[in-house]
Write a protein that holds these residues in place. Structure first.
Motif, PDB file in Angstrom:
ATOM      1  N   TYR A   1       1.042  -0.906   0.190  1.00  0.00           N
ATOM      2  CA  TYR A   1      -0.266  -0.205   0.117  1.00  0.00           C
ATOM      3  C   TYR A   1       0.163   1.141  -0.096  1.00  0.00           C
ATOM      4  CZ  TYR A   1      -4.162  -2.893   1.232  1.00  0.00           C
ATOM      5  OH  TYR A   1      -4.744  -4.273   0.872  1.00  0.00           O
ATOM      6  N   ILE A   2       0.935   1.442  -0.970  1.00  0.00           N
ATOM      7  CA  ILE A   2       1.476   3.428  -0.709  1.00  0.00           C
ATOM      8  C   ILE A   2       1.016   4.378  -0.713  1.00  0.00           C
ATOM      9  CG2 ILE A   2       2.942   5.082  -2.458  1.00  0.00           C
ATOM     10  CD1 ILE A   2       2.868   2.413  -5.108  1.00  0.00           C
ATOM     11  N   THR A   3       0.965   4.772   0.719  1.00  0.00           N
ATOM     12  CA  THR A   3       0.784   5.456   1.477  1.00  0.00           C
ATOM     13  C   THR A   3       1.435   7.302   1.576  1.00  0.00           C
ATOM     14  OG1 THR A   3       1.555   4.900   3.158  1.00  0.00           O
ATOM     15  CG2 THR A   3      -0.566   4.227   2.632  1.00  0.00           C
ATOM     16  N   ILE A   4       0.892   8.246   1.575  1.00  0.00           N
ATOM     17  CA  ILE A   4       1.768   9.396   2.721  1.00  0.00           C
ATOM     18  C   ILE A   4       2.636   9.027   2.671  1.00  0.00           C
ATOM     19  CG2 ILE A   4       1.697  11.663   3.320  1.00  0.00           C
ATOM     20  CD1 ILE A   4      -0.723  12.012   1.643  1.00  0.00           C
ATOM     21  N   PRO A   5       2.467   8.777   4.216  1.00  0.00           N
ATOM     22  CA  PRO A   5       3.595   8.361   4.924  1.00  0.00           C
ATOM     23  C   PRO A   5       5.005   7.414   4.308  1.00  0.00           C
ATOM     24  CG  PRO A   5       1.954   8.261   6.054  1.00  0.00           C
ATOM     25  CD  PRO A   5       1.142   8.373   4.766  1.00  0.00           C
ATOM     26  N   ASN A   6       4.087   6.280   3.464  1.00  0.00           N
ATOM     27  CA  ASN A   6       5.528   5.291   3.032  1.00  0.00           C
ATOM     28  C   ASN A   6       6.607   6.488   2.302  1.00  0.00           C
ATOM     29  OD1 ASN A   6       5.469   3.372   4.816  1.00  0.00           O
ATOM     30  ND2 ASN A   6       3.465   2.364   4.052  1.00  0.00           N
ATOM     31  N   TYR A   7       5.862   7.174   1.457  1.00  0.00           N
ATOM     32  CA  TYR A   7       6.506   8.094   0.932  1.00  0.00           C
ATOM     33  C   TYR A   7       7.038   8.481   0.879  1.00  0.00           C
ATOM     34  CZ  TYR A   7       7.059   9.286  -4.706  1.00  0.00           C
ATOM     35  OH  TYR A   7       7.474   9.896  -5.993  1.00  0.00           O
ATOM     36  N   PHE A   8       6.354  10.126   1.849  1.00  0.00           N
ATOM     37  CA  PHE A   8       7.431  10.794   1.524  1.00  0.00           C
ATOM     38  C   PHE A   8       8.108  10.807   3.086  1.00  0.00           C
ATOM     39  CE2 PHE A   8       3.794  12.551  -1.233  1.00  0.00           C
ATOM     40  CZ  PHE A   8       4.396  13.385  -2.368  1.00  0.00           C
ATOM     41  N   LYS A   9       7.628   9.840   4.101  1.00  0.00           N
ATOM     42  CA  LYS A   9       8.231   9.321   5.350  1.00  0.00           C
ATOM     43  C   LYS A   9       7.090  10.447   5.721  1.00  0.00           C
ATOM     44  CE  LYS A   9      11.738   7.655   3.256  1.00  0.00           C
ATOM     45  NZ  LYS A   9      11.630   5.921   2.450  1.00  0.00           N
ATOM     46  N   SER A  10       7.660   9.949   7.721  1.00  0.00           N
ATOM     47  CA  SER A  10       6.398  10.228   8.609  1.00  0.00           C
ATOM     48  C   SER A  10       6.427  11.567   8.877  1.00  0.00           C
ATOM     49  CB  SER A  10       6.905   9.446   9.944  1.00  0.00           C
ATOM     50  OG  SER A  10       6.818   8.154   9.625  1.00  0.00           O
ATOM     51  N   LYS A  11       8.051  12.278   8.846  1.00  0.00           N
ATOM     52  CA  LYS A  11       8.108  14.040   9.449  1.00  0.00           C
ATOM     53  C   LYS A  11       7.666  14.643   8.331  1.00  0.00           C
ATOM     54  CE  LYS A  11      11.329  17.424   9.915  1.00  0.00           C
ATOM     55  NZ  LYS A  11      13.302  17.299  10.000  1.00  0.00           N
ATOM     56  N   ASN A  12       7.576  14.101   6.580  1.00  0.00           N
ATOM     57  CA  ASN A  12       6.745  14.933   5.863  1.00  0.00           C
ATOM     58  C   ASN A  12       5.315  15.118   6.042  1.00  0.00           C
ATOM     59  OD1 ASN A  12       9.282  15.973   5.008  1.00  0.00           O
ATOM     60  ND2 ASN A  12      10.121  14.456   3.376  1.00  0.00           N
ATOM     61  N   ALA A  13       4.972  13.675   5.996  1.00  0.00           N
ATOM     62  CA  ALA A  13       3.533  13.288   6.143  1.00  0.00           C
ATOM     63  C   ALA A  13       3.227  13.941   7.865  1.00  0.00           C
ATOM     64  CB  ALA A  13       3.561  11.709   6.502  1.00  0.00           C
ATOM     65  N   LYS A  14       3.653  14.784   8.400  1.00  0.00           N
ATOM     66  CA  LYS A  14       3.525  15.775   9.561  1.00  0.00           C
ATOM     67  C   LYS A  14       3.488  16.359   8.840  1.00  0.00           C
ATOM     68  CE  LYS A  14       4.794  12.798  13.791  1.00  0.00           C
ATOM     69  NZ  LYS A  14       5.114  12.774  15.054  1.00  0.00           N
ATOM     70  N   ILE A  15       3.954  17.237   7.879  1.00  0.00           N
ATOM     71  CA  ILE A  15       4.036  18.450   7.596  1.00  0.00           C
ATOM     72  C   ILE A  15       3.095  19.147   6.725  1.00  0.00           C
ATOM     73  CG2 ILE A  15       5.019  19.621   5.652  1.00  0.00           C
ATOM     74  CD1 ILE A  15       7.818  19.505   7.213  1.00  0.00           C
ATOM     75  N   ILE A  16       2.355  17.810   5.922  1.00  0.00           N
ATOM     76  CA  ILE A  16       1.575  17.717   5.401  1.00  0.00           C
ATOM     77  C   ILE A  16      -0.253  18.201   5.312  1.00  0.00           C
ATOM     78  CG2 ILE A  16      -0.148  16.022   3.860  1.00  0.00           C
ATOM     79  CD1 ILE A  16       2.390  15.529   1.918  1.00  0.00           C
ATOM     80  N   ILE A  17      -0.263  16.640   7.010  1.00  0.00           N
ATOM     81  CA  ILE A  17      -1.443  17.018   7.804  1.00  0.00           C
ATOM     82  C   ILE A  17      -1.168  18.437   8.686  1.00  0.00           C
ATOM     83  CG2 ILE A  17      -2.089  16.068   9.708  1.00  0.00           C
ATOM     84  CD1 ILE A  17      -0.836  13.287   9.258  1.00  0.00           C
ATOM     85  N   ILE A  18      -0.411  18.443   9.517  1.00  0.00           N
ATOM     86  CA  ILE A  18      -0.047  20.438   9.812  1.00  0.00           C
ATOM     87  C   ILE A  18      -1.026  21.732   8.833  1.00  0.00           C
ATOM     88  CG2 ILE A  18       1.403  21.617  10.444  1.00  0.00           C
ATOM     89  CD1 ILE A  18       2.701  19.900  12.014  1.00  0.00           C
ATOM     90  N   PHE A  19       0.277  21.364   7.919  1.00  0.00           N
ATOM     91  CA  PHE A  19      -0.811  22.208   7.016  1.00  0.00           C
ATOM     92  C   PHE A  19      -2.397  21.982   5.805  1.00  0.00           C
ATOM     93  CE2 PHE A  19      -1.506  23.106   2.263  1.00  0.00           C
ATOM     94  CZ  PHE A  19      -0.782  23.905   1.617  1.00  0.00           C
ATOM     95  N   LEU A  20      -2.554  21.413   6.007  1.00  0.00           N
ATOM     96  CA  LEU A  20      -4.487  20.540   6.225  1.00  0.00           C
ATOM     97  C   LEU A  20      -4.654  20.941   7.300  1.00  0.00           C
ATOM     98  CD1 LEU A  20      -3.942  16.929   4.699  1.00  0.00           C
ATOM     99  CD2 LEU A  20      -5.346  18.947   3.061  1.00  0.00           C
ATOM    100  N   LEU A  21      -4.586  20.673   8.356  1.00  0.00           N
ATOM    101  CA  LEU A  21      -4.903  21.508   9.624  1.00  0.00           C
ATOM    102  C   LEU A  21      -5.077  22.721   9.780  1.00  0.00           C
ATOM    103  CD1 LEU A  21      -3.430  19.471  11.777  1.00  0.00           C
ATOM    104  CD2 LEU A  21      -6.192  18.957  11.796  1.00  0.00           C
ATOM    105  N   ILE A  22      -3.789  23.618   9.113  1.00  0.00           N
ATOM    106  CA  ILE A  22      -4.451  24.942   8.967  1.00  0.00           C
ATOM    107  C   ILE A  22      -5.394  25.786   8.443  1.00  0.00           C
ATOM    108  CG2 ILE A  22      -2.890  27.309   8.483  1.00  0.00           C
ATOM    109  CD1 ILE A  22      -0.544  25.375   9.417  1.00  0.00           C
ATOM    110  N   ILE A  23      -5.474  24.943   6.834  1.00  0.00           N
ATOM    111  CA  ILE A  23      -6.233  25.005   6.184  1.00  0.00           C
ATOM    112  C   ILE A  23      -7.293  24.528   6.290  1.00  0.00           C
ATOM    113  CG2 ILE A  23      -7.635  23.976   3.775  1.00  0.00           C
ATOM    114  CD1 ILE A  23      -4.321  23.711   2.394  1.00  0.00           C
ATOM    115  N   THR A  24      -8.164  23.953   7.198  1.00  0.00           N
ATOM    116  CA  THR A  24      -9.315  23.793   7.754  1.00  0.00           C
ATOM    117  C   THR A  24      -9.384  24.803   9.448  1.00  0.00           C
ATOM    118  OG1 THR A  24      -8.542  21.080   8.045  1.00  0.00           O
ATOM    119  CG2 THR A  24     -10.533  22.329   8.914  1.00  0.00           C
ATOM    120  N   MET A  25      -8.594  25.059   9.412  1.00  0.00           N
ATOM    121  CA  MET A  25      -8.609  26.355  10.700  1.00  0.00           C
ATOM    122  C   MET A  25      -9.299  27.717   9.836  1.00  0.00           C
ATOM    123  SD  MET A  25      -5.555  25.941  12.888  1.00  0.00           S
ATOM    124  CE  MET A  25      -5.166  27.899  14.242  1.00  0.00           C
TER     125      MET A  25
END
Length: 309
Positions: A216-240
């Motif tokens: 299963y090719i997921t964002i944490p696997n492909y971009f690594k966990s650190k970058n995945a967290k950055i993506i999640i934080i970016f999405l949370l900021i947009i949600t705010m």
């Protein structure tokens, strides 16, 4: 003495048989993701009456059998989708969800497939009786449910977008049915899409190693966990940002205003968890966001009741 021993053995056999049947029943509910379907059904009823339905007449809504039929078809389709998804993810779930797969092992996989076919056919049959358009709507829904489990769940980014889109698909259908198109509804849909997308990506971070092992090719696997967290934080900021837009530009009031205002602090806390390497920070973030979605459903219910009184 022998009769007492036989009676004891018979009682022991009956208790084991009852336990086995009960385990089968629980296994089927878990395999079909019954509890998820129940929550989505509740959310669908709440949003349909208090958001999409502009008619103040509650009696008319109660006796609108077409709406109940569409929601019934949705429930059957969600149950069928849960079954076919666990069929394809059975090996992965052995590692990710060992308790659930152990319970499900009481039922042979072929019976899950039979249940999937019955639920799918029954859903399409009811949809056909409602209208040809509704039938086509559910044909598309069921096809993508199957295609997601079969193929799309293994494709980078597409897996997350498809999963969230399928979750929101029934709500989109009810919005089209009632013709409820407004800036407020659109922003609420964007808010829910973003928060569900965050939930799905965070969930992938918890199953990173298992997903990689099973292809299963997921964002944490492909971009690594650190970058995945950055993506999640970016999405949370947009949600705010979307939340602030809803509060300031749409005239939203009551419990929903409190919900979106409180959501700003919830998002900030989740960002704090993700930025700091706490033990189980991802797990906490996942469950906080899931809980906040549930709070949103209750807030909509309370806000709707308040406005109808």
């Amino acid at each position: 003495m022998n009769s007492e021993k036989e009676t004891f053995q018979q009682k022991n056999y009956i208790s084991k048989s009852l336990f086995y049947r009960f385990s089968q029943f629980v296994g089927f509910l878990l395999g079909a993701r019954f509890f998820v379907a129940a929550l989505l059904t509740f959310a669908l009823y709440v949003s349909t009456f208090f958001l999409f339905n502009q008619d103040e007449n509650f009696r008319k809504f109660v006796f609108d059998f077409k709406v109940h039929g569409i929601i019934f078809c949705t429930v059957l389709t969600i149950l069928a989708g849960g079954i076919i998804n666990q069929f394809y993810d059975f090996e992965k779930d052995h590692l990710v969800k060992p308790f659930r797969t152990r319970i499900q092992s009481f039922i042979k996989q072929k019976y899950f497939l039979y249940a999937y076919l019955v639920l799918s056919v029954l859903s399409l049959g009811v949809a056909w009786m409602i209208s040809h358009r509704v039938f086509f709507f559910f044909v598309v829904y069921q096809f993508f449910m199957w295609f997601y489990s079969h193929k799309l769940s293994r494709i980078l980014i597409i897996n997350n977008l498809t999963f969230v889109s399928l979750t929101l698909y029934p709500f989109f259908g009810m919005m089209v049915y009632y013709g409820t198109f407004s800036k407020k509804v659109l922003l609420m849909a964007v808010f829910l899409f973003l928060i569900l997308l965050c939930i799905d990506i965070v969930k992938d971070t918890l199953t990173k190693s298992v997903d990689k092992a099973f292809g299963y090719i997921t964002i944490p696997n492909y971009f690594k966990s650190k970058n995945a967290k950055i993506i999640i934080i970016f999405l949370l900021i947009i949600t705010m940002a979307v939340s602030m837009k809803l509060i300031t530009r749409t005239g939203i009031s009551g419990f929903m205003a409190y919900y979106f205002t409180g959501g700003l602090f919830v998002m900030i806390f989740c960002i704090y968890l993700l930025m700091n390497q706490f033990k189980k920070s991802n797990f906490l973030t996942l469950n906080i966001l899931r809980f906040w979605v549930f709070v949103g459903i209750i807030s909509m219910l309370l806000n709707g009741i308040e406005s109808k009184l």
